[in-house]
Design a protein around this motif. Structure first.
Motif, short mmCIF file in Angstrom:
data_model
loop_
_atom_site.label_atom_id
_atom_site.label_comp_id
_atom_site.label_asym_id
_atom_site.label_seq_id
_atom_site.Cartn_x
_atom_site.Cartn_y
_atom_site.Cartn_z
N SER A 67 0.77 -1.16 0.01
CA SER A 67 0.04 -0.15 0.10
C SER A 67 0.71 1.20 0.11
O SER A 67 1.70 1.31 0.80
CB SER A 67 -0.83 0.02 1.18
OG SER A 67 -1.68 1.25 1.41
N THR A 68 0.40 2.31 -0.81
CA THR A 68 1.33 3.57 -0.73
C THR A 68 0.53 4.54 -0.02
O THR A 68 1.26 5.54 0.56
CB THR A 68 1.46 4.07 -2.23
OG1 THR A 68 -0.04 4.17 -2.67
CG2 THR A 68 2.14 3.06 -3.02
N GLY A 69 -0.53 4.35 0.30
CA GLY A 69 -1.35 5.32 1.29
C GLY A 69 -2.21 4.50 2.23
O GLY A 69 -2.11 3.53 2.45
N VAL A 70 -2.86 5.56 3.20
CA VAL A 70 -3.54 5.11 4.26
C VAL A 70 -4.74 4.51 3.88
O VAL A 70 -5.58 4.91 3.06
CB VAL A 70 -3.96 6.19 5.26
CG1 VAL A 70 -4.63 5.71 6.42
CG2 VAL A 70 -2.68 6.83 6.03
N ALA A 81 -17.18 5.02 23.19
CA ALA A 81 -16.85 6.48 22.81
C ALA A 81 -16.35 6.55 21.39
O ALA A 81 -15.47 5.36 21.09
CB ALA A 81 -15.98 7.07 23.86
N VAL A 82 -16.19 7.49 20.85
CA VAL A 82 -15.86 7.62 19.48
C VAL A 82 -14.90 8.69 19.50
O VAL A 82 -14.81 9.74 19.97
CB VAL A 82 -17.08 8.01 18.38
CG1 VAL A 82 -16.51 8.49 17.10
CG2 VAL A 82 -17.95 7.03 18.38
N VAL A 83 -13.80 8.47 18.38
CA VAL A 83 -12.61 9.34 18.35
C VAL A 83 -13.20 10.46 17.27
O VAL A 83 -13.54 10.31 16.20
CB VAL A 83 -11.29 8.67 17.58
CG1 VAL A 83 -10.31 9.67 17.18
CG2 VAL A 83 -10.89 7.75 18.61
N THR A 84 -13.27 11.57 17.85
CA THR A 84 -13.56 12.83 16.92
C THR A 84 -12.59 13.90 16.81
O THR A 84 -12.85 15.13 16.37
CB THR A 84 -15.21 13.60 17.47
OG1 THR A 84 -14.93 13.72 18.74
CG2 THR A 84 -16.17 12.44 17.61
N SER A 85 -11.71 13.81 17.59
CA SER A 85 -10.42 14.91 17.67
C SER A 85 -8.98 13.95 17.62
O SER A 85 -8.96 13.22 18.42
CB SER A 85 -10.83 15.72 18.67
OG SER A 85 -9.69 16.60 19.14
N ASP A 86 -8.24 14.77 17.29
CA ASP A 86 -6.96 14.37 17.35
C ASP A 86 -6.25 14.51 18.70
O ASP A 86 -5.19 14.03 19.19
CB ASP A 86 -5.78 15.08 16.39
CG ASP A 86 -6.01 14.31 15.09
OD1 ASP A 86 -6.66 13.30 14.75
OD2 ASP A 86 -5.40 15.21 13.90
N ASP A 127 -6.08 9.36 10.22
CA ASP A 127 -6.95 8.93 9.02
C ASP A 127 -7.51 7.76 9.46
O ASP A 127 -8.67 7.56 9.22
CB ASP A 127 -6.18 9.05 7.71
CG ASP A 127 -5.83 10.53 7.25
OD1 ASP A 127 -6.51 11.63 7.96
OD2 ASP A 127 -4.93 10.73 6.53
N ALA A 128 -6.62 6.78 9.98
CA ALA A 128 -7.14 5.41 10.19
C ALA A 128 -8.11 5.40 11.24
O ALA A 128 -9.04 4.54 11.31
CB ALA A 128 -5.95 4.42 10.68
N LEU A 129 -7.98 6.13 12.16
CA LEU A 129 -8.83 6.06 13.50
C LEU A 129 -9.96 7.25 13.73
O LEU A 129 -10.85 7.18 14.53
CB LEU A 129 -7.92 6.05 14.49
CG LEU A 129 -7.06 5.07 15.10
CD1 LEU A 129 -6.34 5.03 16.36
CD2 LEU A 129 -8.07 3.60 14.94
N ILE A 139 -8.19 -2.96 10.88
CA ILE A 139 -6.93 -3.37 9.85
C ILE A 139 -6.50 -2.25 9.11
O ILE A 139 -7.28 -1.86 8.43
CB ILE A 139 -7.49 -4.56 9.21
CG1 ILE A 139 -8.24 -5.70 9.92
CG2 ILE A 139 -6.29 -5.24 8.31
CD1 ILE A 139 -8.68 -6.69 9.25
N ALA A 140 -5.39 -1.67 9.39
CA ALA A 140 -4.92 -0.81 8.63
C ALA A 140 -3.53 -0.92 7.63
O ALA A 140 -2.77 -1.65 8.21
CB ALA A 140 -4.63 0.49 9.56
N ALA A 141 -3.53 -0.32 6.74
CA ALA A 141 -2.23 -0.10 5.83
C ALA A 141 -1.90 1.25 5.85
O ALA A 141 -2.70 2.12 5.43
CB ALA A 141 -2.39 -0.91 4.55
N LEU A 142 -0.85 1.70 6.50
CA LEU A 142 -0.46 3.13 6.95
C LEU A 142 0.37 3.37 5.60
O LEU A 142 0.54 4.87 5.44
CB LEU A 142 0.29 3.28 8.09
CG LEU A 142 -0.60 2.96 9.32
CD1 LEU A 142 -0.02 3.01 10.59
CD2 LEU A 142 -1.87 3.66 9.30
N GLY A 143 0.76 2.58 4.85
CA GLY A 143 1.67 3.27 3.80
C GLY A 143 3.09 3.68 3.95
O GLY A 143 3.45 3.71 5.31
#
Length: 313
Positions: A67-70, A81-86, A127-129, A139-143
């Motif tokens: 993978s070249t990108g996320v 609870a949900v991730v809404t902020s870095d 981006d993944a989260l 399951i992620a490909a961060l590239g």
């Protein structure tokens, strides 16, 4: 059980992350937040087995995966609870896997860190989260650009053991989202008359600024609730996760601040700094309190504490 030997070695690399909008309570779902499945056809062919958090995941994936990108895919979607902020602290278990060798290495356990702090090591993690829910397995490909170059340079010694060509685009990352905390206090403002207490302002991220009044410090501990949250109340023996800033009353200089590192403190009340246990008795998640703790020779410490989450004993 989940691997720990290599994990302890790699965990030291999280120093890379430490060197250098608040979440709304209980969003409906991660989809309502705006999470879309970012899986490509290649990533959708990846399957992961192993119990959430407790077992080292095993992966079936094409040996030629790249993978070249996320990219990401929620194999399990949590309902917490949900991730809404870095700026939200999260507790993650992260495994890096090379499909060609089936070798893996874990970052586990990792204390609560903000997504921003994680991104110093894994730039693609935001981006993944984004909008992922607590309890999810991602399951992620961060590239090649989603993993810090210095950190990524050390991965081949753990997971590229067959002598084949290797680059960061080959790596599949399995992320178990254990806990998602508030970014900052998010409750209702509470009116206080003042009475010689410091005043507190907050920037857009909730980071407090403290102004000391032109008067002597109280001679006994004094605490005020500035924001009242509507989350769980702290009970004896609970582990509480807090952000705080402490300043010297006489000099107005900051003596310590978890906001600076992006790493909140998670501890029981009796393990927190002096005076915090008394200040946080009866406090609820989402609250912010200011407390003045007298010290020797008339000195005093002012602390502003945000209650981000509670884990019951």
């Amino acid at each position: 059980m989940r691997k720990t030997t290599s994990a302890v070695t790699v965990l030291g690399l999280t120093a890379l992350a430490l060197a250098g909008c608040a979440q709304a309570q209980d969003p409906e779902t991660s989809t309502a937040c705006g999470r879309a499945d970012g899986a490509s056809s290649a990533l959708s062919s990846v399957s992961v087995e192993g119990d959430f958090l407790t077992e080292t995941p095993t992966i079936e994936a094409p040996a030629s995966f790249h993978s070249t990108g996320v990219q990401y895919h929620d194999q399990v979607e949590g309902n917490g609870a949900v991730v809404t902020s870095d700026e939200q602290p999260v507790v993650l278990s992260v495994d890096f896997v090379n499909p060609a060798t089936q070798e893996s290495v874990a970052l586990s356990p990792v204390p609560a860190m903000t997504i921003s702090a994680w991104q110093d090591m894994l730039p693609g993690l935001g981006d993944a989260l984004q909008c992922a829910a607590e309890g999810s397995r991602v399951i992620a490909a961060l590239g090649e650009t989603g993993i810090n170059e210095d950190f990524g340079a050390q991965l081949p010694s753990y997971i590229a053991t067959d002598g084949s060509d290797f680059d960061l685009g080959n790596v599949i990352t399995v992320i178990d989202v254990d806990r998602v905390y508030l970014a900052s206090a998010d409750g209702s403002l509470v009116y206080n008359a003042g009475g010689g207490m410091p005043s507190v302002v907050r920037n857009d991220d909730g980071v407090p600024g403290i102004t000391i009044p032109n008067s002597k410090a109280p001679t006994s501990q004094k605490t005020e609730t500035l924001i009242k949250g509507d989350g769980d109340e702290i009970a004896d023996g609970d582990t509480v996760t807090v952000h705080y800033t402490s300043v010297n009353w006489e000099t107005s200089s900051v003596s310590s601040s978890t906001w600076d590192s992006g790493t909140p403190t998670s501890a029981t009340l009796d393990e927190l700094p002096d005076g915090f246990a008394d200040a946080l008795k009866g406090a609820t998640v989402g609250s912010q309190v200011v407390t003045v703790v007298p010290g020797d020779s008339g000195a005093a410490t002012v602390s502003v504490i945000d209650v981000l989450g509670v884990d019951a004993q």
